[in-house]
Design a protein around this motif. Structure first.
Motif, PDB file in Angstrom:
ATOM      1  N   TRP A  75       0.840  -1.203   0.000  1.00 51.66           N
ATOM      2  CA  TRP A  75       0.000   0.000   0.000  1.00 51.66           C
ATOM      3  C   TRP A  75       0.877   1.255   0.000  1.00 51.66           C
ATOM      4  O   TRP A  75       0.670   2.174  -0.794  1.00 51.66           O
ATOM      5  CB  TRP A  75      -0.920  -0.016   1.220  1.00 51.66           C
ATOM      6  CG  TRP A  75      -1.697   1.252   1.409  1.00 51.66           C
ATOM      7  CD1 TRP A  75      -2.264   2.027   0.440  1.00 51.66           C
ATOM      8  CD2 TRP A  75      -1.979   1.907   2.650  1.00 51.66           C
ATOM      9  NE1 TRP A  75      -2.899   3.120   1.001  1.00 51.66           N
ATOM     10  CE2 TRP A  75      -2.743   3.070   2.357  1.00 51.66           C
ATOM     11  CE3 TRP A  75      -1.692   1.614   3.981  1.00 51.66           C
ATOM     12  CZ2 TRP A  75      -3.190   3.934   3.350  1.00 51.66           C
ATOM     13  CZ3 TRP A  75      -2.140   2.470   4.967  1.00 51.66           C
ATOM     14  CH2 TRP A  75      -2.878   3.623   4.646  1.00 51.66           C
ATOM     15  N   MET A  76       1.882   1.280   0.871  1.00 55.90           N
ATOM     16  CA  MET A  76       2.755   2.448   0.977  1.00 55.90           C
ATOM     17  C   MET A  76       3.590   2.659  -0.283  1.00 55.90           C
ATOM     18  O   MET A  76       3.997   3.784  -0.584  1.00 55.90           O
ATOM     19  CB  MET A  76       3.665   2.323   2.202  1.00 55.90           C
ATOM     20  CG  MET A  76       2.940   2.504   3.517  1.00 55.90           C
ATOM     21  SD  MET A  76       2.285   4.193   3.690  1.00 55.90           S
ATOM     22  CE  MET A  76       1.038   3.938   4.958  1.00 55.90           C
ATOM     23  N   ALA A  77       3.862   1.586  -1.010  1.00 54.83           N
ATOM     24  CA  ALA A  77       4.648   1.703  -2.248  1.00 54.83           C
ATOM     25  C   ALA A  77       3.914   2.526  -3.299  1.00 54.83           C
ATOM     26  O   ALA A  77       4.530   3.034  -4.236  1.00 54.83           O
ATOM     27  CB  ALA A  77       4.965   0.310  -2.796  1.00 54.83           C
ATOM     28  N   THR A  78       2.592   2.664  -3.141  1.00 48.01           N
ATOM     29  CA  THR A  78       1.801   3.444  -4.108  1.00 48.01           C
ATOM     30  C   THR A  78       1.673   4.908  -3.695  1.00 48.01           C
ATOM     31  O   THR A  78       1.121   5.707  -4.437  1.00 48.01           O
ATOM     32  CB  THR A  78       0.387   2.845  -4.245  1.00 48.01           C
ATOM     33  OG1 THR A  78      -0.316   2.979  -2.991  1.00 48.01           O
ATOM     34  CG2 THR A  78       0.465   1.369  -4.613  1.00 48.01           C
ATOM     35  N   ARG A  79       2.169   5.254  -2.504  1.00 51.35           N
ATOM     36  CA  ARG A  79       2.041   6.615  -1.978  1.00 51.35           C
ATOM     37  C   ARG A  79       3.357   7.375  -2.137  1.00 51.35           C
ATOM     38  O   ARG A  79       4.434   6.830  -1.910  1.00 51.35           O
ATOM     39  CB  ARG A  79       1.666   6.589  -0.482  1.00 51.35           C
ATOM     40  CG  ARG A  79       0.304   5.985  -0.187  1.00 51.35           C
ATOM     41  CD  ARG A  79       0.107   5.876   1.325  1.00 51.35           C
ATOM     42  NE  ARG A  79       0.234   7.170   1.978  1.00 51.35           N
ATOM     43  CZ  ARG A  79      -0.791   7.940   2.348  1.00 51.35           C
ATOM     44  NH1 ARG A  79      -2.028   7.527   2.116  1.00 51.35           N
ATOM     45  NH2 ARG A  79      -0.601   9.089   2.950  1.00 51.35           N
TER      46      ARG A  79
END
Length: 468
Positions: A354-358
């Motif tokens: 999830w954080m990789a997309t932010r």
């Protein structure tokens, strides 16, 4: 001291000697950790990055002293969670464990994110999220195989990191001697035109991330061959060694930054400030080498030991009934908390993807890690003073009152001067923990720990940990 006294069975193999624990601490802290966060600390400290790391080391030495006091009294896995629960109250232990979970659960996924971003800059065809998966799976397989495998790989990675650091320092010092960069100067330690303590503490609030890891040695109290004595000595040695290395590399790199004023004014959006300095020192190949070293050190070496520490904390809270019971199961064949390791990996994968997309994923995770650690360290210092008062003021005032009081005040100042994001998200996390505690109390499930008998009392029956 046997952990039977605390109501537990010794199920983890006592494999780790002081040299292994020092290596573990150095790998966890990553002797080249400033490579990855150099630009952020440089900007926050107004260029006085070496001073920020010196102040951070002083704060951590004070914290190590308090760890030494508590691990000697309570040599069991669980670290600050266990200390607060026994020195103050099990409810305080739960909240402290909840706070430090913010640190330990986020560290493995933060490391995977940083390493994934670094590898993506080298191999752009592989997305960050794919690197996150690769790093998480590789470390999980290694740790499930057992502590012996982890111990061997620790030494290999530590040796490689030291070699690369020596190469950078050699080329960097030669470059300065040849007149490159700003030349030899003490400005990274002190610049009278811009120095303020709030500026330095702001740098410390970011640079402290590099020191996180020495505290994880307390979670290996049941893996240490000589228990508390070995843990205490390993903490001091690893901190002193890594502090010297951090100060040396940041001082040299700060003098080689191509545009110091621009870095302070505009920051390091691409995270390449250290690699740019390395390129000035030795050319493009050295810049690439330091970037690759950062990816491997954060993504594999540090990630591997971070997962070990996190699994021990989950195991400790689980066997005390404060987390789901399945997390306390230990593999009979490999003597590792398999379910806790797999749970850590699952969290790293889900949140990491999830954080990789932010765009702010790494910033958010860094803020959470630092806040959780600083809160836990403050509670640690309070525990030392509380224990001293509770036990009739036994022991020296300097080590049991003065040092922890100063340590707590320094950390509170660091938290106060930290990022608003860290303070906001951290307080929300603590609020959730408080709600869970209230629910536990309201439903008659108050957190508890095994009673510790007095010297003339029989030990309680050891609390078994489930095996798989």
């Amino acid at each position: 001291m046997s952990i039977d006294k605390f109501g537990y069975q010794q199920q983890l193999r006592r494999e780790l000697r002081i040299r292994d624990l020092v290596a573990y601490g150095l790998v966890f802290m990553v002797v080249i950790a400033p490579f990855g966060i150099f630009g952020g600390v440089f900007q926050a400290s107004g260029g006085m990055i070496a001073l920020a790391y010196v102040v951070g080391a002083a704060a951590m030495i004070l914290t190590a002293s308090s760890y030494g006091v508590m691990v000697q009294k309570y040599p069991v896995a669980g670290s600050v969670y266990g200390y607060a629960g026994r020195a103050i109250d099990p409810a305080a232990g739960f909240l402290t464990g909840w706070a430090i979970l913010l640190d330990y659960v986020c560290i493995p996924l933060l490391l995977s994110l940083v390493a994934g971003a670094a590898m993506n800059s080298i191999v752009g065809s592989v997305p960050v999220w794919a690197w996150v998966v690769i790093f998480v799976l590789a470390n999980t397989v290694t740790n499930v195989l057992g502590i012996k495998t982890t111990k061997l790989l620790n030494w290999i990675f530590l040796a490689a990191e030291l070699v690369i650091l020596i190469i950078f320092l050699g080329y960097g010092l030669k470059a300065l001697a040849d007149g490159k960069g700003q030349g030899f100067s003490l400005d990274p330690f002190y610049n009278g035109t811009s120095f303020t303590w709030s500026l330095i503490l702001g740098g410390v609030s970011i640079g402290m991330l590099s020191y996180l890891g020495f505290d994880a040695l307390g979670l290996l109290a049941e893996d240490a061959a000589d228990g508390a004595r070995t843990i205490r000595r390993a903490m001091y040695v690893s901190l002193l060694v890594v502090a010297a290395l951090f100060v040396a590399q940041t001082w040299v790199a700060a003098l080689l930054v191509p545009d110091p004023a621009g870095l302070i004014a505009n920051g390091d959006a691409t995270g390449s400030a250290f690699y740019d300095a390395a390129e000035v020192a030795g050319g493009h190949w050295l810049g690439t080498l330091t970037a690759l070293a950062t990816a491997l050190a954060w993504g594999i070496a540090n990630n591997m030991v971070a997962q070990v520490a996190t699994s021990r904390l989950l195991m400790a809270m689980s066997r005390d009934g404060q987390l789901p019971k399945f997390l306390s199961r230990v593999s009979l064949t490999r003597s590792v908390p398999t379910n806790a390791i797999l749970a850590t990996a699952a969290v790293s994968l889900v949140i990491g993807l999830w954080m990789a997309t932010r765009d702010d994923g790494i910033t958010l995770m860094s803020a959470l890690v630092n806040f959780g650690a600083m809160i836990a360290f403050v509670v640690l210092h309070v525990c030392v003073i509380w224990e001293w008062v509770k036990n009739g003021r036994q022991g020296g005032v300097l080590r049991n009152v003065v040092v922890p009081a100063v340590g707590a005040l320094v950390l509170i100042a660091v938290i106060w001067n930290g990022s608003l994001l860290a303070q906001t998200v951290g307080l929300i996390w603590l609020g959730v923990g408080a709600v869970i505690l209230v629910v536990l109390l309201a439903t008659g499930r108050k957190p508890s720990l095994p009673e510790v008998p007095g010297d003339d009392e029989p030990a309680t029956t050891p609390k078994a940990v489930e095996n798989v």
